[in-house]
Design a protein around this motif. Structure first.
Motif, PDB file in Angstrom:
ATOM      1  N   HIS A   4       0.860  -1.132  -0.075  1.00 44.35           N
ATOM      2  CA  HIS A   4      -0.078   0.145   0.078  1.00 44.35           C
ATOM      3  C   HIS A   4       0.891   1.434  -0.012  1.00 44.35           C
ATOM      4  CE1 HIS A   4      -3.625  -2.484   0.620  1.00 44.35           C
ATOM      5  NE2 HIS A   4      -2.856  -2.975   1.493  1.00 44.35           N
ATOM      6  N   SER A  22       3.635   6.891   2.621  1.00 49.07           N
ATOM      7  CA  SER A  22       3.090   6.044   3.599  1.00 49.07           C
ATOM      8  C   SER A  22       3.206   4.607   2.803  1.00 49.07           C
ATOM      9  CB  SER A  22       1.931   6.428   4.146  1.00 49.07           C
ATOM     10  OG  SER A  22       0.894   6.158   3.127  1.00 49.07           O
ATOM     11  N   TYR A  24       2.853   0.098   4.442  1.00 51.92           N
ATOM     12  CA  TYR A  24       2.701  -0.879   5.585  1.00 51.92           C
ATOM     13  C   TYR A  24       3.873  -1.717   5.310  1.00 51.92           C
ATOM     14  CZ  TYR A  24      -1.817   0.397   6.756  1.00 51.92           C
ATOM     15  OH  TYR A  24      -3.038   1.240   7.322  1.00 51.92           O
ATOM     16  N   LYS A  29       1.843   0.549   9.887  1.00 53.07           N
ATOM     17  CA  LYS A  29       2.093   1.537   8.964  1.00 53.07           C
ATOM     18  C   LYS A  29       3.131   2.598   9.284  1.00 53.07           C
ATOM     19  CE  LYS A  29      -1.044   5.350   6.888  1.00 53.07           C
ATOM     20  NZ  LYS A  29      -2.049   5.858   6.931  1.00 53.07           N
ATOM     21  N   TYR A  30       3.875   2.906   8.381  1.00 50.30           N
ATOM     22  CA  TYR A  30       4.995   3.943   8.554  1.00 50.30           C
ATOM     23  C   TYR A  30       4.754   5.198   7.687  1.00 50.30           C
ATOM     24  CZ  TYR A  30       7.287   0.125  10.797  1.00 50.30           C
ATOM     25  OH  TYR A  30       7.805  -1.066  11.615  1.00 50.30           O
ATOM     26  N   ASN A  31       5.291   6.339   7.862  1.00 51.64           N
ATOM     27  CA  ASN A  31       4.929   7.635   7.153  1.00 51.64           C
ATOM     28  C   ASN A  31       6.374   8.395   7.216  1.00 51.64           C
ATOM     29  OD1 ASN A  31       2.016   7.861   7.041  1.00 51.64           O
ATOM     30  ND2 ASN A  31       2.099   7.961   9.188  1.00 51.64           N
TER      31      ASN A  31
END
Length: 70
Positions: A4, A22, A24, A29-31
């Motif tokens: 994603h 962003s 996953y 989840k990472y930004n």
């Protein structure tokens, strides 16, 4: 593997470089911000140290494909 993956320009003026992204990784989840020089700035927690180089490499590949190859 990153899933994603999404990115958008950091500034309203799309001429200025910089992108928010962003994704996953391992159901987390990472930004972050991808700077024009390839520097990655994490705006959420960074992935674990054991995975960080793999994740950075995948981000660089995706950004090169989506931003610079268009």
């Amino acid at each position: 593997m990153l899933t994603h993956f999404q990115f958008k320009p950091l500034y309203d003026n799309k001429q200025l470089p910089g992108w928010k992204f962003s994704f996953y990784f391992h159901k987390q989840k990472y930004n972050g911000v991808y700077h024009p020089d390839g520097k990655i700035e994490w705006t959420s927690g960074a992935p674990e140290a054991v995975n960080i180089e793999q994740v950075k490499s995948q981000i660089h590949e995706l950004m090169l494909f989506h931003v610079y190859d268009n």
